[in-house]
Structures are given as structure tokens and as C-alpha cells.
Design a protein around this motif. Structure first.
Motif, short mmCIF file in Angstrom:
data_model
loop_
_atom_site.label_atom_id
_atom_site.label_comp_id
_atom_site.label_asym_id
_atom_site.label_seq_id
_atom_site.Cartn_x
_atom_site.Cartn_y
_atom_site.Cartn_z
N GLU A 31 -8.82 11.54 -12.89
CA GLU A 31 -9.07 11.46 -11.46
C GLU A 31 -9.72 12.74 -10.95
O GLU A 31 -10.63 12.70 -10.11
CB GLU A 31 -7.76 11.21 -10.71
CG GLU A 31 -7.16 9.83 -10.99
CD GLU A 31 -5.84 9.64 -10.28
OE1 GLU A 31 -5.41 10.58 -9.57
OE2 GLU A 31 -5.23 8.56 -10.42
N ALA A 34 -13.32 12.67 -11.92
CA ALA A 34 -14.08 11.75 -11.07
C ALA A 34 -14.38 12.37 -9.71
O ALA A 34 -15.48 12.24 -9.18
CB ALA A 34 -13.31 10.45 -10.90
N GLU A 37 -17.15 14.86 -10.14
CA GLU A 37 -18.44 14.19 -10.24
C GLU A 37 -18.96 13.77 -8.87
O GLU A 37 -20.15 13.94 -8.56
CB GLU A 37 -18.33 12.97 -11.16
CG GLU A 37 -18.19 13.30 -12.63
CD GLU A 37 -18.12 12.05 -13.48
OE1 GLU A 37 -18.51 10.97 -12.99
OE2 GLU A 37 -17.68 12.14 -14.64
N ARG A 74 -22.80 6.28 -17.05
CA ARG A 74 -22.35 5.93 -15.70
C ARG A 74 -23.19 4.81 -15.10
O ARG A 74 -23.47 4.81 -13.91
CB ARG A 74 -22.40 7.17 -14.80
CG ARG A 74 -21.45 8.28 -15.17
CD ARG A 74 -20.00 7.85 -15.04
NE ARG A 74 -19.08 8.96 -15.31
CZ ARG A 74 -18.66 9.29 -16.52
NH1 ARG A 74 -19.06 8.60 -17.59
NH2 ARG A 74 -17.82 10.30 -16.68
N ASP A 77 -21.60 3.10 -12.14
CA ASP A 77 -21.09 4.02 -11.12
C ASP A 77 -22.04 3.98 -9.93
O ASP A 77 -23.18 4.46 -10.00
CB ASP A 77 -21.02 5.44 -11.70
CG ASP A 77 -20.39 6.43 -10.73
OD1 ASP A 77 -20.31 6.11 -9.52
OD2 ASP A 77 -19.99 7.52 -11.16
#
Length: 269
Positions: A31, A34, A37, A74, A77
Motif C-alpha cells: 500500500e 502504491a 507511485e 502497470r 493502472d
């Protein structure tokens, strides 16, 4: 861009991770990664505008690496796809540097559309809710930006996938797909081979049949086949709630898109 590229390589996408469910103590670092990112992507989008007039030989190298690693790790994403779209708009659009060292848009388009996750992410499933898919919307936005800045990527063979993703509703994603189809037609690619339009999974199945049987045995879908695609409940909602101010002309698509997910698109009917 260096940080994002390194982060993507170090933290593989969920589909590449081990199938076992992560323990709670292992989920916390994921987490945190993330969130990091997301912060980096947000910062990158903020800096793109300021980096545009300062493009040098280092930037294309880092951008190219980010595009490749991001699409590899990704692809699904939405935040990365949005950052990629922003980069296409800033650096490949009119007035942008568009240096030869930057990975060219036809290559980016090929990497997006020929990815193993493209069709599973883009095509509409039979049991999908009317709200649509956030990944499909992000991919549609990215494809629209690429087509707008590099019309040469348009090919009539793309129509089957675009119609397979289309749901003929007034949802925002469907309206954006319609804008993408319109861009193809503006680039001299006609939908005349699809005079009787099917959409969604039915369009994909029809394309498979046409491809396997060949033109000699292929027939246009019947009106009955098309009418079976209409959802009774959705049509009733459309009758009761359709925005009467809405025009049937294409010019209306240039306005701000407002989602009406529960309504059928009358233009498609």
C-alpha cells in the motif's frame, strides 16, 4: 521518471505476483508503494508542462523507459494510463517538442493495442454493469490522444475492437468511444462495411464469424439480431428519462460529457 521506472521494475503488477494472498503485514508495504507511485505520477503530470520547453537528450531516454516499463507492469493502472495520455498531449501535440529521440506514437499505439491485456481490458463483457470500466475509459482517452496527434495509426481493422467495447449507451465511456469512431471516419476510414451495426460481445462474435467464413459466405446481421441487443429495462428508462434537449447530430459530442449510464443511445438505434 527514473523513480517511477525503478519502482515499476521493483514492484511487479498484481497479475505477475504469486497467487497466494498476501499476509496483512505484507500488504502494508504494498500500500505504501502504491501511494508513492500515485504521488510520483501526480508530480510528473505537474512537471510535464514545465519540462516541455526544456526537452534535452536525457528526457527522451527516461520517457521511453517509463513508457515501456509502465505498459509492461502497470497496464491496468488508470493513474499510469492517465499520465501517459498527458505525456502524449504535452510532448507530441501541436507546439510540442516531439523530438525524434522520443518513442514515436505509432510504436506507442502498437504497444498499447497489441498488449496481451488490451482485449481483456477493453472489450465489453456480456454480464458487465452499465457503469462500464474505468480501465476501458482510460484506454479510450489514451487512444483518442494518440489518434488526434498521429492519424496515421488509424486502421479499419480496429473497428471490430472499438465496436466490441461500445455499449450504445449515454455513459461517458461509450460517448468517448463514439468520439474515437468519429475520429477514424474523419481520417477517411468508413464504417460502411458495418452498415447494420452490432455492438458489444455480439460485434466481436460477428467479426469472428465473418473472418472465418470469408466474404463469400458472410451475411449482414439481421434486424432481429440487432434488436435483441436492446435491454428492455434500459429502453424503458430511456423512454422516461431521455434528455429531450439532446440532438441527434454529431456536433453535440463536442460538449462536456455527462454520464447517463442507465439510458440507451438513441443514435445507435
Amino acid at each position: 521518471m527514473k523513480c517511477l521506472t525503478a519502482t515499476y521494475g521493483a514492484n511487479k503488477a498484481p497479475e505477475e505476483a504469486a497467487p497466494e494472498e498476501a499476509a496483512p503485514e505484507e500488504a502494508a508495504p504494498e500500500e505504501a508503494a502504491a501511494e508513492q507511485e500515485m504521488a510520483l505520477l501526480s508530480r510528473l503530470k505537474d512537471l510535464m508542462h514545465f519540462l516541455q520547453p526544456l526537452i534535452n537528450e536525457d528526457v527522451p531516454t527516461e520517457w521511453n523507459s517509463l513508457v515501456k516499463s509502465g505498459l509492461k507492469f502497470r497496464y491496468q493502472d488508470c493513474a499510469f494510463l492517465e499520465a501517459l495520455r498527458a505525456g502524449v498531449e504535452q510532448w507530441y501535440g501541436p507546439g510540442g517538442p516531439c523530438t525524434e529521440a522520443l518513442v514515436q506514437l505509432p510504436v506507442v499505439h502498437m504497444m498499447v493495442t497489441q498488449h496481451s491485456l488490451f482485449l481483456p481490458s477493453f472489450l465489453r463483457s456480456r454480464d458487465e454493469e452499465s457503469g462500464g470500466s474505468a480501465i476501458r475509459e482510460s484506454l479510450t482517452d489514451l487512444l483518442r490522444s494518440i489518434v488526434a496527434n498521429c492519424p496515421s495509426v488509424c486502421d479499419k481493422n480496429h473497428f471490430a475492437a472499438l465496436l466490441g467495447a461500445y455499449g450504445a449507451t449515454l455513459g461517458v465511456t461509450d460517448q468517448k468511444i463514439l468520439l474515437l469512431l468519429r475520429a477514424y471516419e474523419q481520417n477517411n476510414l468508413s464504417l460502411t462495411d458495418f452498415r447494420l451495426l452490432l455492438w458489444g460481445p455480439a460485434a466481436v462474435e460477428h467479426h469472428k464469424t465473418r473472418k472465418s467464413l470469408g466474404k463469400s459466405l458472410w451475411q449482414q446481421p439481421s434486424m432481429e439480431e440487432i434488436l435483441t441487443l436492446l435491454d428492455r429495462e434500459k429502453m424503458m428508462k430511456t423512454i422516461l428519462n431521455f434528455p429531450l434537449h439532446r440532438k441527434l447530430t454529431a456536433e453535440v459530442l463536442c460538449c462536456i460529457l455527462v454520464s447517463k449510464n442507465g439510458l440507451q443511445r438513441i443514435c445507435a438505434v
